[in-house]
Design a protein around this motif. Structure first.
Motif: not given
Lengths: 437, 336, 236
Positions: B194, B197, B201-210, B214, C89, C103
């Protein structure tokens, strides 16, 4: 506008009060010492502000440019050492010219040869040959120079000219170095420029520390000629002593104050001239364009502004101002001590001045210069006083008491960090913010 | 025989020191590159983070030595590492809470973070001087040599004695273990993935619930581990002096940039390139050449390209060349 | 249509003071494919972002499966069963294909192996390339990774923002086939498409937006047959 004007007046009033307070409660000698170094600091801060505040260039090599100014003071004002010149001066300079020619030749070869692996081999071979030739010529010359009476000279000396001439020369020297760095590092991302300038400044200090033939290295160059009379001469001058006693002053203290006032006057003149020029530049079409580039590099580039050339201009100009201040500082100190150049003190502290004062505003930079310098000097006595109070109840000779008392000396770095973070957080545009264009 | 002597001399003065120094730089550069990858700024306080973490380790070591605890031939400082890492991690988390988190919230530009890190640098530097002072401290104990030069000479009959100090061997072994653990963490664990990830790609990480906070907190904890270990190993190998740690910032950044900021593999490669170049260029090659070359060609001078004081120039020149030729670093970094 | 699975009613809002969406309504039934089409700047992607909670609405509400989720963050909406594939992206380029999928399932605590097998069954090429970095794949394969990543949360509504942007016509057809396949498993699908004609051909419902307002709303077939829609939006 009037709001800002009264804010400027208020802030400078406070700094003036702090310095006068130092004079009244501590000593006028100390107050004037703070004033003098404050003037020099303000000029340094203006130089950094030109690069950062006007153009957004992140230069953390301030120390290097200051040191070049200091070197200029030595090279201009110290008398030449004839023996050393005879021993190897010509050869040393010839070697340096040869070294420069090697680098120029490498650049020329790089441009002329077709790209490919062959080019790198030829360049590497030419580089090694050049280096060997340079070392063969340079090494013995330097040894010869450094053998000339090493306890007092062992270096080539300077030109023996008035030290005031060193100030503009310091600016030119720093500008030259800045041009070289700017040519290579500008246009890279801001973090990269930061690391590149940090590296250059360390290298400049390494040169001053190690090239004894040039700067006497860590043996220091002391007794630089002064633009002001010596205190002992004043004390020996009956006219001066009479005037001092007429004013009810101790001649010794009076002489020291008089000398400091002369420096203050000289520094103030330089500060005012630079301030006038900087203000005119900032409010000219050139300054507006510079800020437009800073705020939106892409748009400015699209409008046909040559961003890189403008950045190079301002980088060189700002560094020249820093170099000038460096020469003035070394003049004030009367000696060049390469080992005293520390990045926290001579690079990052200047940055604190600019951020706290207000980047993009010349008045802000000047205020930051005075204010932060005042704190830099006074935090130590304040800390000691604080520790005296804290430790008052502790038994004499206890380990904790000694520890706390000794720690007062290190309070200033901590304080500077706290001041910087507080201003950045709660007044991010500084105490005197930039005026809208 | 001369050839063997040359190899031994080369190992003593170039290969082994550069390997140890490169390992220390690599651990430092990994910290810088992780912060860059996750928090997206160049942390100027990194050298001082190493210094203050090492200081805690030194105090813990002295306490352990005072209680008579020892690791036999190994330095006691190893036992102090967990304490020092915990304290440093706590400190970094506090600093993040007090300083950097605000700027994340307002989505400040990277250079604001850099300036804030300069403030943090002053504070950490001040604290280190406050607690331990600006002077040299030595805290190594245990056996001095893994391979003693005299023993080696007697055993082999060579003129040159191979010397491997315990701290040098320890540095390399520890660095390998730490790097292996770090890569296992980043590549195999859910949390590590995570982090990658988020860096990618910060945006997509947020979208994935990361959860970004944390990820940031774990990054600081990992950075605390890396910088304390790097600092302690450097201190054991050489000595502890706050100002020297501040100066390590330059080669560490050079390594991280060289390998492509944000790229952990690149940071390690960059560190060894920098370390080997520094040592090679500042080493006086006379001894090795005298062994290898025929007598007629034996060098007269020291055959040293640059004085040791110019070692910064080496990192710097490599750095500038790389930036000019390949601005994203040798390995592609997260900067593009 | 009875109670639709997604019911985004009267959405009004924009990024600054000016509104981009004006009383815009989007509905998707269970297991249906709904498509938003319209000219450039019609607010298609904005509508999508509003539904996903990446845009603050001044009016309107979003109801998912009978529950009002208007106040939830995008992350919370993921947990409620929304899967979103952004236009740009939309993969982690430095992570492997498999890690991208993992992920996608970050919020899940149960065994994800089965879902991953389903994704691999849907996009067999991804199984072959599972150890490759997503950034090294072709554009079409990257889109498959992006869709696969969103499927890993086991969403009930899959939202795709221009999934066929920048891929070749053959890849586009292939992707649409897969989307139909996904919908057959009972998932609701909402997508924004630039290729309006092809998209409406597979759509149960179509929404034609113009300047942030609903202009035409009907079944995909009806919209394709409507001469007005054909003339203005489908190039004749």
């Amino acid at each position: 506008m009037t709001g800002q004007r009264s804010r400027i007046a208020l802030m400078f009033g406070l700094v003036a009060a702090a310095i006068i307070g130092t004079g009244v409660f501590q000593s006028w000698n100390l107050a004037l010492a703070i004033l003098n170094m404050g003037l020099v600091s303000a000029i340094m801060a203006m130089g950094v502000n030109m690069q950062w505040g006007y153009a957004g260039l992140f230069n953390v090599g301030v120390m290097g440019f200051l040191a070049l100014g200091g070197l200029a003071a030595v090279l201009v004002s110290m008398p030449p050492v004839a023996e050393a010149w005879a021993a190897g001066g010509g050869r040393a300079w010839l070697a340096l010219v040869l070294g420069a020619a090697t680098i120029a030749g490498l650049i020329w070869l790089h441009r002329r040869l077709p790209p490919g692996r062959r080019r790198w081999w030829i360049l590497a071979a030419a580089g090694v040959v050049g280096l060997i030739a340079f070392r063969a010529l340079f090494g013995p010359a330097v040894d010869a120079i450094e053998d000339v009476d090493p306890a007092v000279s062992g270096y080539l000396g300077g030109l023996g000219l008035p030290i005031l001439l060193a100030w503009p020369v310091g600016g030119v020297l720093a500008a030259g170095a800045a041009w070289l760095i700017g040519k290579t590092a500008l246009g890279l991302r801001s973090d990269y420029l930061a690391i590149a300038t940090l590296g250059i400044s360390e290298i400049i200090i390494a040169v001053l520390k190690n090239e004894d033939w040039l700067s006497r290295g860590v043996k220091n160059v002391v007794g630089l000629p002064r633009p002001a009379p010596y205190e002992v001469d004043l004390q020996a001058d009956p006219g001066f002593v009479d005037r001092a006693t007429a004013l009810g002053l101790d001649p010794v203290e009076a002489s020291s104050i008089a000398v400091k006032l002369i420096y203050a006057g000289l520094f103030a003149v330089v500060l005012i001239v630079i301030l006038i020029l900087a203000e005119r530049a900032l409010n000219s079409p050139w300054g507006r364009m510079m800020r437009a580039i800073r705020d939106n590099e892409v748009a400015a580039g699209a409008m046909g502004k040559n961003v890189k050339a403008r950045h190079l201009q301002i980088f060189v100009l700002g560094s020249a101002v820093i170099g000038l201040a460096g020469a003035m500082m070394t003049t004030l100190d009367g000696q060049l001590t390469p080992s005293s150049y520390q990045p926290l003190r001579f690079t990052f502290l200047i940055w604190v001045m600019v951020i706290v004062g207000g980047s993009g505003n010349n008045w802000g930079a000047i205020l930051g210069g005075f204010l932060i310098w005042f704190f830099w000097v006074q935090v130590e006595p304040m800390g000691r006083w604080l520790m005296d109070v804290v430790t008052a109840g502790m038994p004499e000779g206890s380990a904790l008491r000694d520890r706390l008392l000794a720690s007062a000396a290190h309070m200033r770095l901590l304080t500077m960090g706290v001041i910087l973070l507080l201003v950045l957080r709660f007044s991010p545009r500084g105490l005197i913010p930039e005026r809208p264009a | 025989m001369d050839f063997l002597n040359a190899i031994v001399a080369l190992s003593n003065f170039v290969l082994i020191p550069a390997l140890a120094y490169g390992s220390q730089l690599a651990l430092g550069a990994l910290g810088v590159t992780l912060i860059y990858g996750i928090l997206r700024f160049s942390n100027f306080a990194h050298g001082d983070t190493m210094a203050i973490g090492t200081m805690v380790a030194i105090y813990a070591t002295w306490a352990l030595q005072g209680w008579g605890v020892s690791l036999g031939p190994l330095p006691t400082a190893l036992l102090a590492l967990p304490v020092a890492i915990a304290v440093t991690a706590l400190l970094l988390l506090l600093i993040d809470r007090g300083v950097y988190r605000f700027y994340r919230g307002v989505k400040a530009v990277p250079v604001t973070f850099v300036i804030a890190s300069i403030g943090v640098m002053f504070i950490l530097n001040g604290l280190t001087r406050l607690f331990i002072g600006p002077d040299d401290q030595r805290f190594d104990d245990g056996a001095r040599f893994l391979i003693h030069p005299r023993a080696f000479r007697e055993a082999t009959g060579l003129a040159e004695g191979l010397s491997i100090r315990t701290t040098q061997a320890l540095t390399v072994v520890t660095a390998i273990l730490v790097v292996a653990a770090l890569f296992w963490f980043l590549r195999r664990t859910r949390t590590g993935k995570s982090m990658r990830a988020y860096s990618d790609n910060e945006e997509l990480a947020l979208l994935s619930g990361i959860n970004p906070e944390r990820v940031v907190a774990i990054t600081w904890i990992v950075v605390a581990g890396l910088s304390v270990i790097a600092g302690v190993l450097y201190g054991l190998d050489k000595s502890f002096k706050p100002f020297v740690y501040f100066q390590l910032l330059l080669p560490i950044f050079a390594s991280a940039i060289l390998g492509g900021l944000g790229n952990p593999v690149g940071a390690i490669a960059g560190a060894f390139i920098i370390a080997f170049s520094e040592v090679t260029v500042t080493y006086a090659w006379k001894k090795v050449l005298t062994y290898v070359l025929p007598d007629a060609l034996a060098p007269e001078g020291l055959v040293q390209f640059l004085g040791t004081d110019y070692k910064f120039a080496v990192s710097f020149i490599i750095l500038v060349l790389v930036l000019l030729i390949r601005p994203t670093g040798l390995f592609r970094g997260a900067s593009a | 249509m009875t109670q639709p699975f997604l019911d985004a009613i009267g959405m009004t809002g924009g990024y600054g003071a000016a509104n981009i969406l004006h009383d815009c309504t989007i509905r998707v039934g269970t297991g249906e494919i709904a498509v938003i089409v319209g000219p450039n700047g019609a607010g298609k992607s904005t509508a999508m972002k509003a539904i996903f909670g990446m845009l603050r609405l001044k009016h309107g509400r979003i109801v998912l499966d009978g529950e009002n989720i208007s106040h939830l963050t995008p992350q919370a909406r993921v947990a409620k069963g929304m899967g979103f594939v952004p236009q740009n992206r939309n993969v982690f380029p430095a992570l492997t294909v498999q890690e991208n999928l993992e992920m996608g399932a970050f919020l899940r605590r149960d065994d994800i192996a089965e879902t991953m097998e389903q994704v691999f069954a849907l996009f067999p090429i991804l199984k072959d390339k599972r150890r490759q970095a997503a950034g090294e794949l072709s554009g079409g394969q990257r889109q498959q990774v992006a869709v696969g990543r969103a499927l890993m949360t086991k969403p009930k509504l899959l939202m795709l923002d221009e999934p066929t942007a920048g891929v070749s016509p053959i890849v586009m057809d292939e992707l649409f086939d897969r989307i139909i396949e996904i919908a057959r498993t009972g998932l609701s699908i909402l997508m924004v498409e630039q290729n309006a004609r092809q998209a409406l051909e597979i759509a149960d419902h179509g929404f034609v937006l113009v300047q942030g307002e609903n202009r035409y709303t009907d079944t995909g077939r009806a919209l394709l047959a409507d001469p007005e829609v054909r003339k203005s939006f489908l190039g004749g």
